[in-house]
Scaffold this motif. Structure first.
Motif, PDB file in Angstrom:
ATOM      1  N   VAL A   8       0.861  -1.184   0.000  1.00 37.47           N
ATOM      2  CA  VAL A   8       0.000   0.000   0.000  1.00 37.47           C
ATOM      3  C   VAL A   8       0.897   1.233   0.000  1.00 37.47           C
ATOM      4  N   ASP A   9       0.924   1.920  -1.121  1.00 37.25           N
ATOM      5  CA  ASP A   9       1.759   3.116  -1.235  1.00 37.25           C
ATOM      6  C   ASP A   9       1.207   3.962  -2.362  1.00 37.25           C
ATOM      7  N   ASP A  10       1.172   5.282  -2.178  1.00 42.07           N
ATOM      8  CA  ASP A  10       0.671   6.146  -3.244  1.00 42.07           C
ATOM      9  C   ASP A  10       1.689   6.297  -4.375  1.00 42.07           C
ATOM     10  N   SER A  11       2.897   5.782  -4.168  1.00 41.26           N
ATOM     11  CA  SER A  11       3.919   5.813  -5.209  1.00 41.26           C
ATOM     12  C   SER A  11       3.923   4.495  -5.976  1.00 41.26           C
ATOM     13  N   GLU A  12       3.562   4.575  -7.243  1.00 40.42           N
ATOM     14  CA  GLU A  12       3.605   3.385  -8.091  1.00 40.42           C
ATOM     15  C   GLU A  12       5.023   2.840  -8.172  1.00 40.42           C
ATOM     16  N   THR A  13       6.003   3.720  -8.109  1.00 41.30           N
ATOM     17  CA  THR A  13       7.410   3.312  -8.165  1.00 41.30           C
ATOM     18  C   THR A  13       7.768   2.442  -6.961  1.00 41.30           C
ATOM     19  N   ILE A  14       7.366   2.854  -5.779  1.00 41.38           N
ATOM     20  CA  ILE A  14       7.653   2.058  -4.571  1.00 41.38           C
ATOM     21  C   ILE A  14       6.968   0.705  -4.666  1.00 41.38           C
ATOM     22  N   ARG A  15       5.714   0.689  -5.106  1.00 40.00           N
ATOM     23  CA  ARG A  15       5.009  -0.594  -5.249  1.00 40.00           C
ATOM     24  C   ARG A  15       5.757  -1.509  -6.210  1.00 40.00           C
ATOM     25  N   ALA A  16       6.238  -0.956  -7.319  1.00 38.02           N
ATOM     26  CA  ALA A  16       6.962  -1.757  -8.317  1.00 38.02           C
ATOM     27  C   ALA A  16       8.303  -2.238  -7.763  1.00 38.02           C
ATOM     28  N   ILE A  17       8.993  -1.382  -7.007  1.00 33.53           N
ATOM     29  CA  ILE A  17      10.285  -1.766  -6.421  1.00 33.53           C
ATOM     30  C   ILE A  17      10.108  -2.917  -5.438  1.00 33.53           C
TER      31      ILE A  17
END
Length: 127
Positions: A8-17
């Motif tokens: 759960v993160d508003d950053s798609e980048t963090i979710r992908a990482i």
């Protein structure tokens, strides 16, 4: 045994990482669910069994602290005990006591350390 992970993160980048790191490390993930805020996370938890939740603290709509409190208040006792790991770039804005009071089991600071991320998943999935 493979696990269901919710990031759960508003950053798609963090979710992908997080997804890519778990895959590269060979963590046995059967389903990796993603949500951009706490409200979406709660909707996912109503429908799916999740083994570990990674939750950003600062998000729009519903932040990670409120989301955690809602998970801990779920009527299903199994779901209410799901391990929750906070992911935050603002850990200095909160004390460990505040994280614990909300029901957070552990936390990872941003920028993410990939080895610590993998170790933390294993800590909560390998019992």
């Amino acid at each position: 045994m493979a696990f269901n992970i919710l990031v759960v993160d508003d950053s798609e980048t963090i979710r992908a990482i997080v997804a890519k790191t778990l895959k590269i490390a060979g963590v046995p993930v059967s389903n990796l669910y993603q949500a951009s805020n706490g409200k979406e996370a709660l909707e996912t938890l109503k429908k799916e069994w999740i083994d570990v939740v990674f939750a950003d603290i600062n998000m729009p709509v519903m932040d990670g602290m409120e989301c955690t409190r809602n998970i801990r208040a779920m009527t299903d006792p199994e779901k209410a005990r799901i391990p929750i790991i906070a992911i935050t770039g603002n850990a200095q804005n909160y004390s460990i006591a505040e994280f614990k009071e909300a029901g957070i089991d552990d936390y990872l600071p941003k920028p993410l350390n990939f080895d610590v991320l993998v170790e933390t998943v294993k800590k909560y999935t390998e019992g």
